[in-house]
Design a protein around this motif. Sequence first.
Motif, PDB file in Angstrom:
ATOM      1  N   GLY A 248      49.663   4.220  35.236  1.00 12.50           N
ATOM      2  CA  GLY A 248      49.236   4.161  33.837  1.00 12.50           C
ATOM      3  C   GLY A 248      49.584   2.879  33.122  1.00 12.50           C
ATOM      4  N   ALA A 249      49.939   1.824  33.859  1.00 11.83           N
ATOM      5  CA  ALA A 249      50.359   0.583  33.213  1.00 11.83           C
ATOM      6  C   ALA A 249      49.218  -0.133  32.511  1.00 11.83           C
ATOM      7  CB  ALA A 249      50.995  -0.349  34.248  1.00 11.83           C
ATOM      8  N   THR A 255      38.371   3.726  34.199  1.00 12.39           N
ATOM      9  CA  THR A 255      37.393   2.657  34.451  1.00 12.39           C
ATOM     10  C   THR A 255      37.917   1.310  33.976  1.00 12.39           C
ATOM     11  OG1 THR A 255      35.576   4.229  34.215  1.00 12.39           O
ATOM     12  CG2 THR A 255      35.035   1.880  34.001  1.00 12.39           C
ATOM     13  N   GLU A 256      38.449   1.325  32.746  1.00 15.02           N
ATOM     14  CA  GLU A 256      38.978   0.077  32.194  1.00 15.02           C
ATOM     15  C   GLU A 256      40.207  -0.376  32.972  1.00 15.02           C
ATOM     16  OE1 GLU A 256      39.048  -3.244  29.851  1.00 15.02           O
ATOM     17  OE2 GLU A 256      37.495  -1.691  29.948  1.00 15.02           O
ATOM     18  N   LYS A 259      39.181  -1.971  36.206  1.00 16.67           N
ATOM     19  CA  LYS A 259      38.609  -3.291  35.965  1.00 16.67           C
ATOM     20  C   LYS A 259      39.719  -4.326  35.796  1.00 16.67           C
ATOM     21  CE  LYS A 259      35.691  -5.842  32.710  1.00 16.67           C
ATOM     22  NZ  LYS A 259      34.940  -5.786  31.428  1.00 16.67           N
ATOM     23  N   LYS A 260      40.727  -3.953  35.012  1.00 13.18           N
ATOM     24  CA  LYS A 260      41.851  -4.870  34.809  1.00 13.18           C
ATOM     25  C   LYS A 260      42.577  -5.132  36.124  1.00 13.18           C
ATOM     26  CE  LYS A 260      42.933  -3.798  29.967  1.00 13.18           C
ATOM     27  NZ  LYS A 260      43.982  -3.261  29.048  1.00 13.18           N
ATOM     28  N   ALA A 261      42.799  -4.069  36.878  1.00 16.00           N
ATOM     29  CA  ALA A 261      43.501  -4.218  38.154  1.00 16.00           C
ATOM     30  C   ALA A 261      42.742  -5.154  39.084  1.00 16.00           C
ATOM     31  CB  ALA A 261      43.700  -2.853  38.809  1.00 16.00           C
ATOM     32  N   ASP A 262      41.406  -5.004  39.134  1.00 10.27           N
ATOM     33  CA  ASP A 262      40.593  -5.860  39.998  1.00 10.27           C
ATOM     34  C   ASP A 262      40.669  -7.319  39.552  1.00 10.27           C
ATOM     35  OD1 ASP A 262      39.868  -3.720  41.537  1.00 10.27           O
ATOM     36  OD2 ASP A 262      37.942  -3.394  40.511  1.00 10.27           O
ATOM     37  N   GLU A 263      40.701  -7.521  38.239  1.00 11.22           N
ATOM     38  CA  GLU A 263      40.817  -8.893  37.722  1.00 11.22           C
ATOM     39  C   GLU A 263      42.165  -9.500  38.102  1.00 11.22           C
ATOM     40  OE1 GLU A 263      40.206  -8.453  33.554  1.00 11.22           O
ATOM     41  OE2 GLU A 263      38.020  -8.246  33.716  1.00 11.22           O
ATOM     42  N   TYR A 264      43.216  -8.703  37.983  1.00 12.17           N
ATOM     43  CA  TYR A 264      44.549  -9.197  38.344  1.00 12.17           C
ATOM     44  C   TYR A 264      44.624  -9.509  39.839  1.00 12.17           C
ATOM     45  CZ  TYR A 264      46.153  -7.520  33.747  1.00 12.17           C
ATOM     46  OH  TYR A 264      46.324  -7.308  32.411  1.00 12.17           O
TER      47      TYR A 264
END
Length: 694
Positions: A248-249, A255-256, A259-264
Amino acid sequence: MGLCLTAGVLLAAMVFPFVGGLGLASNRAADQVDQTSGDLAKGELPLVTTITDMNGEPIAYLYDQYRVPLESAQISDTMKAAILAIEDKRFYTHQGVDWQGIARAAAKAGVDGGATQGASTLTQQYVKNYMAFVLGADNEQEAWEKATEATIGRKMREARVALQLEQQMTKEEILTGYLNIVPLGNQTYGVGAAAKAYFKTTADKLTVPQAALLAAIANRPSSLNPGANPERALERRNTVIDKMRENGAFGADETEAKKKADEYKAEPLGVTDDLQILPKGCVGAGDGPIYGFFCSYLLDYLQASGITKKQLQRGGLTIKTTMDPVATKAAKQSAEQQVPKKQNGIANVMSIVEPGKDRHRVRALVASRDYGNNADLGQVARPVPAEVLPFGPGSVNKVFTAAAAMEKGITGIDREIPVPKVHHSRVYPNGGSAWKVENAGNGYAEKMSLTQALATSPNTGFVILQEKTGLNEVVDMGYRLGMRETLATHNRGAEPLKSDGSNGPSQGDWTKQNNAGSYTLGPGATSVLELANVAATIVSGGTWCPPTPVEKVTDRYGKDIPLKEKPCEQAVNTELANSLAQGLSHDTTGSGTAADAARAAGWNRPTIGKTGTTEEHKSVAFMAATMQYAGAVMTYADGNRPEVICANPIRFCPGSNSGVYGGQVAAPTWFNAMKVIHEGKDPIPLPPAAPRYK
């Protein structure tokens, strides 16, 4: 599965109450557990010791573990989230121990004698790291193996400490403690040091990919080194990012969050090409080639004064030294100007001490050579400006003869002494016959004042004066004025005398026992720092103090640590010291042996001085002082095959009859350095001589 879980819980419930009696085997072991948990709660970790110059500017660091200790508020929430996601997502709900893991380990131990099963909580890992890297910092590999040994006893010991720790510390304190202690590779421990080393940032500014990488390599820095194994490090980092998302970080919207994880995960490792590791030890000291000699002497001095190596390497001390960076750089430049750093077989060293009646502060220790371990570059990693070197100061020792004779009332600075062209000494026989002593040149008057003799340095006059005074008294005067380590070294060498005296006698004792009249001509081993301190003693009214490189030492809490330093003492009475200073004041003027060098440098301050040249011209020296600074220089053959040294240019010149003299090379080094150091300071006259010593 239910039966297995039940069995595990029951096993844990049964085993753990008996840890004090069975797992730890004794009250002593239980006490050790209590002590460990108490120490952990205090949070005292190995820290970096900082060495500063006289102005408080850092010049060197000492450490076993590069660590920047942080408070909880100085560590980003991102870093905390990353470590919890990969290491212990239930950290805030458990009581410090993974009971199911303990039960599995106990069950496996019953099957094959091992205890490798079962994950550890972050609290248990904190305990494990503390045992390895704090309690076992003297031998980390051995301590790590012991702290991670696959036995049920170790698991139970670790569990008990973890339980106690949870009663003594808050969860936030435990998490912060773990993040301060964990090894993160490349000599870094804790996220404070790792953030600086890997990313040139601070722990409160770590981004998600940065924090995830540090969490990824925690406890496995070798196999996941981002420099040596970037692919594995990247893979593990991305696993941490996925775990952070699951935890949950990145928010509740899946979904969001994805997306953030993939960007990181798409970002590169981002590790700096030049790791920002804090320089360590004297070789890496500030301007290492310049400051290293002072640093090396400092470490020897501190250990002799009661500061242990363990304190230096782990204590987080702040050591404010007496080193003057202006004086050090000026002396280094001057020493190297006279003798290039790569000059084959010849070195030029200088020591500077500030006089005083309460302390003699060492302001500079330099050499023409750089400090370091690369001999091919002309480097040396010993404190040569402070060591007892295997060459003599030549006629500088005549100062001790003059002082002893004045003290006994044999002569005064204005009284004449005989200076024959040749003297045959029967007091100091050489092989059964009289010792033939000659002056280094012609042109000396048959008689001259002691002041003129100190300025022009006739050999015969001082050998005769030593005969009248007594060799023992002259040697003792050398010791009193400051040549203490020099005279305590092994028989005329530079080797320290063993505590039991088995490799003796000392240089001082050998000189007396063998009636070595050449002492006044200075053939024996010499410390350049002690020569500088002799000059400081003379202009300090006869007060000798140990040449100290330390202003003060404070611990990690800012509390002063006292040193076991030798007290100052009145070596000779003040009237004698002042009169001797006047007697030494003509070497830099008129026909004095250092006058040409003084004129060339534009030097006109009131100064005491004495040059020296050994018989074979393999070393020369100059000792001098104003009322503000004392210093000594020695130029000597430092190679394996010492030869005659010649000047203009400096070089070896075997068989030459015109070797270098103390007024050359050594004296110019002193004047050119001191001219810079005295800039902006008003000249101070030397004290007047006392009538009874005139």
